[in-house]
Scaffold this motif. Structure first.
Motif, PDB file in Angstrom:
ATOM      1  N   GLY A  66     -32.249 -24.481  45.942  1.00 36.76           N
ATOM      2  CA  GLY A  66     -31.498 -23.540  46.766  1.00 36.76           C
ATOM      3  C   GLY A  66     -32.195 -23.273  48.085  1.00 36.76           C
ATOM      4  N   LYS A  78     -30.003 -13.138  42.522  1.00 34.45           N
ATOM      5  CA  LYS A  78     -29.092 -13.013  43.662  1.00 34.45           C
ATOM      6  C   LYS A  78     -29.914 -13.161  44.931  1.00 34.45           C
ATOM      7  CE  LYS A  78     -27.238  -8.996  45.387  1.00 34.45           C
ATOM      8  NZ  LYS A  78     -26.430  -7.767  45.367  1.00 34.45           N
ATOM      9  N   ARG A 123     -29.327 -14.122  49.424  1.00 30.29           N
ATOM     10  CA  ARG A 123     -28.450 -14.508  50.528  1.00 30.29           C
ATOM     11  C   ARG A 123     -28.894 -15.885  51.009  1.00 30.29           C
ATOM     12  NH1 ARG A 123     -24.640 -11.756  53.050  1.00 30.29           N
ATOM     13  NH2 ARG A 123     -25.476  -9.745  52.452  1.00 30.29           N
ATOM     14  N   GLY A 124     -27.944 -16.813  51.059  1.00 33.82           N
ATOM     15  CA  GLY A 124     -28.239 -18.181  51.474  1.00 33.82           C
ATOM     16  C   GLY A 124     -28.261 -18.339  52.978  1.00 33.82           C
ATOM     17  N   ASN A 141     -23.836 -16.228  52.803  1.00 31.37           N
ATOM     18  CA  ASN A 141     -23.181 -15.808  51.568  1.00 31.37           C
ATOM     19  C   ASN A 141     -24.208 -15.499  50.489  1.00 31.37           C
ATOM     20  OD1 ASN A 141     -20.337 -16.205  52.270  1.00 31.37           O
ATOM     21  ND2 ASN A 141     -20.895 -18.358  52.415  1.00 31.37           N
ATOM     22  N   TRP A 142     -23.793 -14.674  49.506  1.00 28.92           N
ATOM     23  CA  TRP A 142     -24.637 -14.398  48.348  1.00 28.92           C
ATOM     24  C   TRP A 142     -24.508 -15.540  47.363  1.00 28.92           C
ATOM     25  CZ3 TRP A 142     -28.373 -11.024  48.384  1.00 28.92           C
ATOM     26  CH2 TRP A 142     -28.295  -9.937  49.256  1.00 28.92           C
ATOM     27  N   TRP A 143     -25.649 -16.023  46.847  1.00 25.50           N
ATOM     28  CA  TRP A 143     -25.708 -17.101  45.873  1.00 25.50           C
ATOM     29  C   TRP A 143     -26.370 -16.569  44.605  1.00 25.50           C
ATOM     30  CZ3 TRP A 143     -23.925 -22.148  46.455  1.00 25.50           C
ATOM     31  CH2 TRP A 143     -23.369 -22.421  47.712  1.00 25.50           C
ATOM     32  N   TYR A 144     -25.962 -17.119  43.453  1.00 25.95           N
ATOM     33  CA  TYR A 144     -26.411 -16.642  42.148  1.00 25.95           C
ATOM     34  C   TYR A 144     -26.917 -17.813  41.300  1.00 25.95           C
ATOM     35  CZ  TYR A 144     -23.569 -12.795  43.764  1.00 25.95           C
ATOM     36  OH  TYR A 144     -23.048 -11.784  44.524  1.00 25.95           O
ATOM     37  N   ASN A 145     -27.889 -17.517  40.441  1.00 23.28           N
ATOM     38  CA  ASN A 145     -28.389 -18.473  39.466  1.00 23.28           C
ATOM     39  C   ASN A 145     -28.584 -17.679  38.184  1.00 23.28           C
ATOM     40  OD1 ASN A 145     -29.561 -20.638  38.106  1.00 23.28           O
ATOM     41  ND2 ASN A 145     -30.996 -21.107  39.761  1.00 23.28           N
ATOM     42  N   TRP A 191     -27.582 -22.951  41.360  1.00 23.07           N
ATOM     43  CA  TRP A 191     -27.084 -22.015  42.374  1.00 23.07           C
ATOM     44  C   TRP A 191     -25.598 -22.183  42.585  1.00 23.07           C
ATOM     45  CZ3 TRP A 191     -30.015 -18.086  43.467  1.00 23.07           C
ATOM     46  CH2 TRP A 191     -31.378 -18.195  43.248  1.00 23.07           C
ATOM     47  N   HIS A 192     -24.877 -21.050  42.604  1.00 26.70           N
ATOM     48  CA  HIS A 192     -23.422 -21.037  42.822  1.00 26.70           C
ATOM     49  C   HIS A 192     -23.036 -19.735  43.498  1.00 26.70           C
ATOM     50  CE1 HIS A 192     -24.069 -18.968  38.988  1.00 26.70           C
ATOM     51  NE2 HIS A 192     -22.999 -18.282  39.289  1.00 26.70           N
ATOM     52  N   ARG A 193     -21.841 -19.750  44.155  1.00 18.69           N
ATOM     53  CA  ARG A 193     -21.345 -18.530  44.805  1.00 18.69           C
ATOM     54  C   ARG A 193     -20.377 -17.831  43.890  1.00 18.69           C
ATOM     55  NH1 ARG A 193     -19.553 -19.408  50.810  1.00 18.69           N
ATOM     56  NH2 ARG A 193     -17.689 -19.836  49.706  1.00 18.69           N
TER      57      ARG A 193
END
Length: 143
Positions: A99, A117, A119-120, A124-128, A141-143
């Motif tokens: 990421g 969580k 911020r990329g 945008n906010w990205w989550y794992n 990693w995904h939005r």
């Protein structure tokens, strides 16, 4: 779960050089060397995790159910990195989670189930997400 974190300035620490974010309320102390003014050692309420992070992002930790802790930060390559304590008292090596982050890494969850969580670079906010088991597989990693 809220935790308070503290920061310690560092001009050089052996091992991984972190450049980014880990979550928590704290402050960064500027290093005396102007070239290292934004570098800080990853220090949380429980330990000094080593490495260097940029003080404006800080570092975070998450308590695991077996009494271990896991720390998160953003490295000089922009990737999210992690390190954890083991029940025998030793620490793992810093491990890249891939990421690209440009904020504090925020770990939230219950037990073994953790959601990170960040911020990329795209804003945008990205989550794992980590599975709720001790073996701890991550979703990626995904939005």
């Amino acid at each position: 779960m809220k935790r308070k974190f503290t920061w310690k300035a560092a001009s050089a620490v052996a091992g991984l050089t972190l450049v980014g974010t880990l979550t928590g309320a704290g402050s960064a102390v500027a290093a005396s060397n102007a070239a290292d003014a934004t570098l800080a050692s990853c220090v949380t309420a429980t330990r000094n995790w080593g490495g260097n992070i940029q003080g404006q992002y800080g570092c975070s930790e998450y308590p695991l159910p077996n009494g271990e802790q896991q720390a998160f930060g953003i490295g000089t390559d922009g990737a999210i990195w992690t390190r954890w304590s083991r029940t025998n008292g030793t620490l793992s090596s810093w491990t890249s989670m891939g990421g690209q982050g440009r904020s504090a890494v925020v770990p939230e969850g219950r037990g073994w189930a953790i959601t990170l969580k960040v911020r990329g670079t795209d804003g945008n906010w990205w989550y794992n997400n980590r599975s709720g088991t001790p073996s701890g597989g991550w979703s990626g990693w995904h939005r």
